[in-house]
Design a protein around this motif. Structure first.
Motif, PDB file in Angstrom:
ATOM      1  N   VAL A 226       0.832  -1.207   0.000  1.00  0.00           N
ATOM      2  CA  VAL A 226       0.000   0.000   0.000  1.00  0.00           C
ATOM      3  C   VAL A 226       0.865   1.255   0.000  1.00  0.00           C
ATOM      4  N   LEU A 227       1.933   1.270   0.779  1.00  0.00           N
ATOM      5  CA  LEU A 227       2.799   2.441   0.803  1.00  0.00           C
ATOM      6  C   LEU A 227       3.480   2.654  -0.542  1.00  0.00           C
ATOM      7  N   ALA A 228       3.924   1.572  -1.176  1.00  0.00           N
ATOM      8  CA  ALA A 228       4.537   1.707  -2.500  1.00  0.00           C
ATOM      9  C   ALA A 228       3.521   2.196  -3.527  1.00  0.00           C
ATOM     10  N   ALA A 229       2.300   1.665  -3.482  1.00  0.00           N
ATOM     11  CA  ALA A 229       1.277   2.097  -4.430  1.00  0.00           C
ATOM     12  C   ALA A 229       0.902   3.559  -4.215  1.00  0.00           C
ATOM     13  N   ASN A 230       0.811   4.008  -2.966  1.00  0.00           N
ATOM     14  CA  ASN A 230       0.485   5.407  -2.692  1.00  0.00           C
ATOM     15  C   ASN A 230       1.594   6.335  -3.152  1.00  0.00           C
ATOM     16  N   ALA A 231       2.828   5.935  -2.966  1.00  0.00           N
ATOM     17  CA  ALA A 231       3.946   6.784  -3.395  1.00  0.00           C
ATOM     18  C   ALA A 231       3.931   6.990  -4.903  1.00  0.00           C
ATOM     19  N   VAL A 232       3.685   5.935  -5.648  1.00  0.00           N
ATOM     20  CA  VAL A 232       3.657   6.045  -7.113  1.00  0.00           C
ATOM     21  C   VAL A 232       2.436   6.842  -7.569  1.00  0.00           C
ATOM     22  N   ALA A 233       1.271   6.558  -6.996  1.00  0.00           N
ATOM     23  CA  ALA A 233       0.047   7.246  -7.416  1.00  0.00           C
ATOM     24  C   ALA A 233       0.081   8.732  -7.072  1.00  0.00           C
ATOM     25  N   ALA A 234       0.598   9.087  -5.887  1.00  0.00           N
ATOM     26  CA  ALA A 234       0.685  10.499  -5.516  1.00  0.00           C
ATOM     27  C   ALA A 234       1.667  11.253  -6.401  1.00  0.00           C
ATOM     28  N   LEU A 235       2.682  10.549  -6.910  1.00  0.00           N
ATOM     29  CA  LEU A 235       3.652  11.196  -7.786  1.00  0.00           C
ATOM     30  C   LEU A 235       3.074  11.469  -9.168  1.00  0.00           C
ATOM     31  N   LEU A 236       2.151  10.633  -9.615  1.00  0.00           N
ATOM     32  CA  LEU A 236       1.638  10.731 -10.982  1.00  0.00           C
ATOM     33  C   LEU A 236       0.385  11.586 -11.104  1.00  0.00           C
ATOM     34  N   GLY A 237      -0.401  11.706 -10.073  1.00  0.00           N
ATOM     35  CA  GLY A 237      -1.618  12.492 -10.225  1.00  0.00           C
ATOM     36  C   GLY A 237      -2.447  12.505  -8.962  1.00  0.00           C
ATOM     37  N   PRO A 238      -3.602  13.173  -9.003  1.00  0.00           N
ATOM     38  CA  PRO A 238      -4.476  13.251  -7.817  1.00  0.00           C
ATOM     39  C   PRO A 238      -5.250  11.958  -7.620  1.00  0.00           C
ATOM     40  N   SER A 239      -5.943  11.879  -6.498  1.00  0.00           N
ATOM     41  CA  SER A 239      -6.798  10.730  -6.221  1.00  0.00           C
ATOM     42  C   SER A 239      -8.086  10.828  -7.034  1.00  0.00           C
ATOM     43  N   CYS A 240      -8.871   9.764  -6.993  1.00  0.00           N
ATOM     44  CA  CYS A 240     -10.128   9.786  -7.746  1.00  0.00           C
ATOM     45  C   CYS A 240     -11.081  10.834  -7.182  1.00  0.00           C
ATOM     46  N   PHE A 241     -11.063  11.051  -5.884  1.00  0.00           N
ATOM     47  CA  PHE A 241     -11.938  12.061  -5.287  1.00  0.00           C
ATOM     48  C   PHE A 241     -11.492  13.473  -5.651  1.00  0.00           C
ATOM     49  N   ASP A 242     -10.186  13.732  -5.620  1.00  0.00           N
ATOM     50  CA  ASP A 242      -9.693  15.045  -6.037  1.00  0.00           C
ATOM     51  C   ASP A 242      -9.898  15.273  -7.529  1.00  0.00           C
ATOM     52  N   SER A 243      -9.822  14.199  -8.307  1.00  0.00           N
ATOM     53  CA  SER A 243     -10.086  14.332  -9.735  1.00  0.00           C
ATOM     54  C   SER A 243     -11.534  14.731  -9.989  1.00  0.00           C
ATOM     55  N   ILE A 244     -12.464  14.162  -9.256  1.00  0.00           N
ATOM     56  CA  ILE A 244     -13.870  14.537  -9.404  1.00  0.00           C
ATOM     57  C   ILE A 244     -14.091  15.977  -8.938  1.00  0.00           C
ATOM     58  N   ILE A 245     -13.371  16.392  -7.910  1.00  0.00           N
ATOM     59  CA  ILE A 245     -13.470  17.787  -7.462  1.00  0.00           C
ATOM     60  C   ILE A 245     -13.019  18.736  -8.570  1.00  0.00           C
ATOM     61  N   LEU A 246     -11.941  18.360  -9.266  1.00  0.00           N
ATOM     62  CA  LEU A 246     -11.476  19.198 -10.371  1.00  0.00           C
ATOM     63  C   LEU A 246     -12.458  19.182 -11.535  1.00  0.00           C
ATOM     64  N   ILE A 247     -13.063  18.034 -11.796  1.00  0.00           N
ATOM     65  CA  ILE A 247     -14.020  17.950 -12.902  1.00  0.00           C
ATOM     66  C   ILE A 247     -15.258  18.779 -12.603  1.00  0.00           C
ATOM     67  N   LYS A 248     -15.783  18.657 -11.392  1.00  0.00           N
ATOM     68  CA  LYS A 248     -16.982  19.409 -11.011  1.00  0.00           C
ATOM     69  C   LYS A 248     -16.680  20.842 -10.618  1.00  0.00           C
TER      70      LYS A 248
END
Length: 951
Positions: free
Chosen positions: A536-558
């Motif tokens: 989980v820590l490795a996955a979070n490190a990679v995902a945070a480096l590449l882009g926002p979370s799905c919830f933050d992405s929806i915030i940006l879309i809306k």
């Protein structure tokens, strides 16, 4: 002349009834009843117009707040609350009720979803006989459910569409989103989510559960506020919403600890430790009730995890497998970031294509119907669905992926039945796992765009479990005997990899590490806790480096008003200050402004919820801030209906007093006959039905000074006025004495007029002597006089009519009142004195509405850095701040301006070189005042004095 004047005075009233002067007496041409009905209609129209004007004025000023009615029911409920639950602990009872209600709602939704899924499988297996009929049965029910959910949600509350977690993040940030936490949204979310998940689409319920729990908490707070004002506090409501987010996850997956941690990570930027126990207690109540309902309903024999596993406890995995777990986490982070990016690009493509967007908006049911038909056609078991175990439900799919045996070994009959869903004659199990992963990957991405309530946690959980299962099967293929370590060899169990992959993928999609605890509670497995942490820590490190979370992405879309995070704390964060992005044209109110100016300001700025109060437009010294609703109340108190009726009643009383003074004029010298009072003649011996004799007329004639206006001899003899209910003077002697009554009033009375007048006054006399009137007949009748049986009946007196102004008077009065000045300084002084001495009634003023003035609004100085402003807004939950310079108001900063500044700084648009230059202000003039004291000696003079003293 007097008669002519009297005719002119009564001409208005007579013309309204069609009065026509004739040669002798005159007559009325119009029916009196018709005139009364028309007058009643006119008054009704006038009342409706006034109500409409009052509503229009409130609508113009956005007067949305209304006082809650406090009836007997709420008073009794408040008494019970104060003497029972309040003594046990208000928060404890509130949180327990919140957890129990949310668990009951989630269990009811699960039962409804299970009924829909069972109906779909029954239609597919038992009802249909051919492949085409099976396809129709497989597709028809999901399409109908999705169309029903889309239509129901659109009609009832469109705010329930989607997950709900992005909106909760924004609400907990301090932004008010309209209609997101109402009862209509709750009903829409419950029914829409049940129909959506019952259709079988690859969607989840974790996000909507958080939204449902938040709506339940808000409605409970409003209910408690009705009879207990403690929950009307905005800070207390935010604390209950933070606890409700934990309850939503706990009652959805029976994971109380993970639910609390997940709510902290997802919904709040800065978490208050005082809310920690609230979240834990409410989540525990929700999780316990959710599992108990499953046991009581017979779905489970006892309380156990949602996805139980049987992985070995003595040797779960080899230490060398940690590297594989970390690598699995990295792959999950990459794929999760790709899923979020593709989802955002797909939504933006659908939105930016104007032709397609306009067509789908006009035909709202085409898109959800087509997408549901396409997805269910792909999942059709005899078709492509046979490669992805489409004939199994969500729980059966996850349990088969978590199985603690290898699919390639020799299998028992029970194990073979599980693997048969993941194996076909054309494709082996590893190919089915790849097809299952990518099918859920794309189908869930498309399904999330439907206008229905849905979540993403369960699809991400299934994608991670399939990816982990595939990794475990590949590891077992290359190492069939396991990895040797320390002379001990243990077979690789792909079920453990499935658990690790599920936690890693969901953590990467949501950018949370609390999925470690959630997955451990859902599976009841703690042996792979360290491996889950690493992945989980490795996955979070990679995902945070590449882009926002799905919830933050929806915030940006809306485009929700949520503050983004600062990418770095470089020097440019300190170089950009408040003066570079604040709003300098501030809409403010000042002391001694008129009511009309305040009304115009409120009408022109309907989006502003609070206004700063300054001393004067010239000095601009900030005194405080006032909420919009308080200002509306000030105007309503000045020209509202209650004040208007009060002033109208005063005018009416003053007019009656003036009329009474005008009637008490000097009597005419032609009135020569005395007229004694008849209202106090108990000794007359009159009974009902007796006739008036000449002897009785002397005691029944009324006094002209008491009952009749003095009539001139030039008036018509048949025009006289009868008055009822007047207070009678004390009884006097029948024969008047000049000594006792020097101001005797005389009137000219003829015989016919005397008899008619006496008859009418006798009738009115008896009606005023009934029992329901004070001083009735029983006190004045003689003991020997027999009582008439009809005298005991009750008489209902007419209700007092409400006096109101005419439209012309009302308009003139409102203009006069709106031109007056508002003394905010006096309001502030009285409010401070009331705070110091709350029991002192000396400062009460009924004519002045004391609005709530915040004497210390949040203020910033113009050189405050962007990093400090972001920290203050995020930590304190501030929605706006006023910028001052030496006490003078020079600007305001809200979330909108701060969010735009952070985005510009992160993108490199706003820098030190590109920031706008502040307007130049003239320096204050310095006035030098001559001093009468001598100036202190300089250093050279002091040295000379010192040397001279030494010499």
């Amino acid at each position: 002349m007097k008669s002519i004047e009297n005719k002119e005075e009564g001409s208005d009233e007579e013309s309204g009834l069609g009065y026509q002067n004739t040669l002798m007496y005159g007559r009325y041409q119009r029916d009196l009843s018709e005139a009364a009905r028309e007058e009643a209609r006119r008054l009704r129209r006038l009342r409706k117009k006034r109500r409409r004007d009052d509503k229009l004025r409130q609508k113009e000023l956005e007067a949305t707040g209304k006082p809650r009615p406090r009836g007997k029911f709420f008073k009794v409920l408040g008494y019970i609350w104060r003497h029972t639950f309040a003594r046990l602990g208000e928060d404890w009872i509130f949180l327990a009720v919140l957890g129990i209600i949310t668990a009951i709602l989630n269990f009811a939704m699960d039962r409804g979803i299970a009924i829909c899924n069972n109906a779909r499988m029954w239609m597919y297996n038992d009802l249909a006989t051919s492949t085409f009929s099976q396809y129709v049965a497989w597709v028809s029910l999901p399409v109908c459910l999705i169309l029903f959910a889309a239509g129901f949600v659109h009609i009832v509350a469109a705010q329930s569409i989607g997950s709900g977690i992005p909106e909760m993040k924004t609400i907990l940030r301090g932004v008010h989103l309209k209609e997101y936490l109402t009862f209509r949204a709750l009903i829409s979310k419950l029914i829409g989510l049940t129909a959506t998940l019952g259709s079988g689409l690859p969607l989840g319920k974790e996000g909507p559960s958080v939204h449902i729990a938040s709506m339940v908490a808000t409605l409970l707070s409003k209910l408690v506020t009705t009879f207990q004002g403690i929950y009307s506090n905005e800070s207390r409501n935010s604390e209950m919403l933070a606890a409700a987010c934990a309850v939503g996850v706990a009652s959805c997956f029976a994971a109380p600890v993970g639910g609390v941690l997940f709510s902290i990570e997802v919904t709040t930027t800065y978490f208050a430790v005082r809310n920690y126990w609230r979240g834990f207690f409410a989540a525990c109540c929700g999780a316990i009730m959710f599992r108990l309902l499953s046991v009581w309903s017979g779905a489970m024999p006892t309380i156990k995890p949602l996805f139980p596993t049987n992985l070995p406890q003595d040797f779960p995995f080899d230490p060398q497998e940690f590297a594989v777990f970390v690598l699995l986490g990295v792959v999950c982070g990459l794929l999760a970031s790709l899923w979020i990016w593709l989802h955002r690009q797909y939504v933006l493509f659908m939105r930016n294509t104007k032709t397609l967007s306009n067509f789908l908006q006009k035909n709202r049911f085409i898109y959800p119907g087509f997408i549901t038909l396409a997805v269910m056609s792909i999942l059709f078991p005899p078709g492509i669905g046979k490669y992805m175990a489409a004939d199994l439900g969500n729980q059966e799919q996850v349990l088969s992926l978590f199985a603690n045996f290898t699919w390639s070994d020799e299998l028992t009959a029970e194990q073979a039945s599980i693997v048969s869903h993941w194996r076909t004659p054309e494709v082996e199990y590893w190919g089915c796992l790849i097809i299952f992963f990518f099918s859920i990957f794309f189908l869930s991405m498309v399904s999330c765009t439907l206008p229905v309530p849905a979540g993403i946690f369960v699809p991400a959980f299934k994608m991670g479990a399939s990816l982990g299962r595939f990794t475990g099967e590949v590891m077992h293929y290359f190492c069939p005997l396991g990895v040797a370590y320390g002379g001990h060899i243990q077979k690789i169990l792909p079920g453990g990899y499935a658990v690790v992959g599920a936690a890693a993928f969901t953590g990467a999609v949501t950018h949370t590490v609390s999925t470690i605890v959630i997955v451990s509670e859902m599976t009841g497995q703690v042996t792979h806790l360290l491996g889950i942490m690493a992945a989980v820590l490795a996955a979070n490190a990679v995902a945070a480096l590449l882009g926002p979370s799905c919830f933050d992405s929806i915030i940006l879309i809306k485009k929700l008003p949520y503050l983004p995070d600062l990418l770095s704390s470089a020097s440019r964060m300190y170089d950009i200050c408040v003066e570079d992005f604040m709003v300098r044209e501030v809409k403010y109110i000042w002391n001694r402004m008129t009511f009309q100016q305040l009304k115009d300001l409120l009408k022109e700025n309907k989006a502003i919820k609070s206004f700063p109060l300054v001393d004067s437009p010239a000095s601009m010294v900030l005194l405080g801030s006032i909420h919009r609703w308080e200002l509306v109340r000030v105007i309503e108190r000045q020209v509202g209906r209650s004040r208007r009726l009060q002033v109208a009643a005063q005018w009416h009383r003053r007019a009656l007093q003036d009329e009474a003074r005008a009637r008490t004029r000097r009597p005419s010298r032609f009135e020569v006959t005395p007229a004694p009072d008849m209202l106090h003649a108990p000794g007359t011996g009159m009974t009902r039905g007796s006739s008036l004799t000449t002897k009785d007329q002397g005691g029944l004639l009324p006094s002209p000074g008491q009952l009749f206006r003095p009539k001139s001899i030039l008036k018509k003899t048949n025009s006289f006025t009868l008055t009822r209910g007047l207070a009678s003077p004390p009884p006097q002697a029948t024969t008047p004495s000049p000594a006792s009554s020097p101001a005797q009033v005389y009137s000219t009375v003829t015989g016919a007029e005397t008899r008619i007048r006496a008859a009418f006054e006798a009738i009115f006399r008896r009606s005023t002597l009934l029992q329901d009137v004070e001083g009735g007949l029983s006190d004045q009748l003689t003991p020997g006089l027999p009582r008439s049986p009809s005298i005991n009946k009750k008489v209902q007196l007419p209700r007092e009519r409400v006096c109101d102004m005419s439209p012309e008077d009302q308009k003139a009065w409102e203009q006069l009142e709106m031109a007056k000045e508002i003394d905010f300084d006096r309001m502030l002084g009285i409010a401070r004195k009331r705070d110091l001495l709350p029991e002192d009634s000396e400062y009460e003023d009924e004519t002045l509405y004391i609005c709530h003035i915040d004497p210390a609004p949040f203020q910033l100085v113009e050189r405050t850095s962007l990093l400090k402003v972001h920290s203050l807004f995020s930590t304190l939950g501030v929605s706006r701040a006023y910028v001052t310079a030496i006490g003078r108001l020079i600007g305001v900063v809200a979330l909108k301006e701060l969010r735009k500044a952070i985005e510009d700084v992160n993108s490199g648009v706003l820098t030190v070189a590109t920031r706008p230059s502040p307007p130049t202000t003239p320096l204050p003039t310095i006035i030098k005042v001559p001093s009468t004291q001598p100036a202190p000696p300089s250093d050279s003079e002091t040295a000379k004095l010192t040397t001279s003293e030494k010499a």
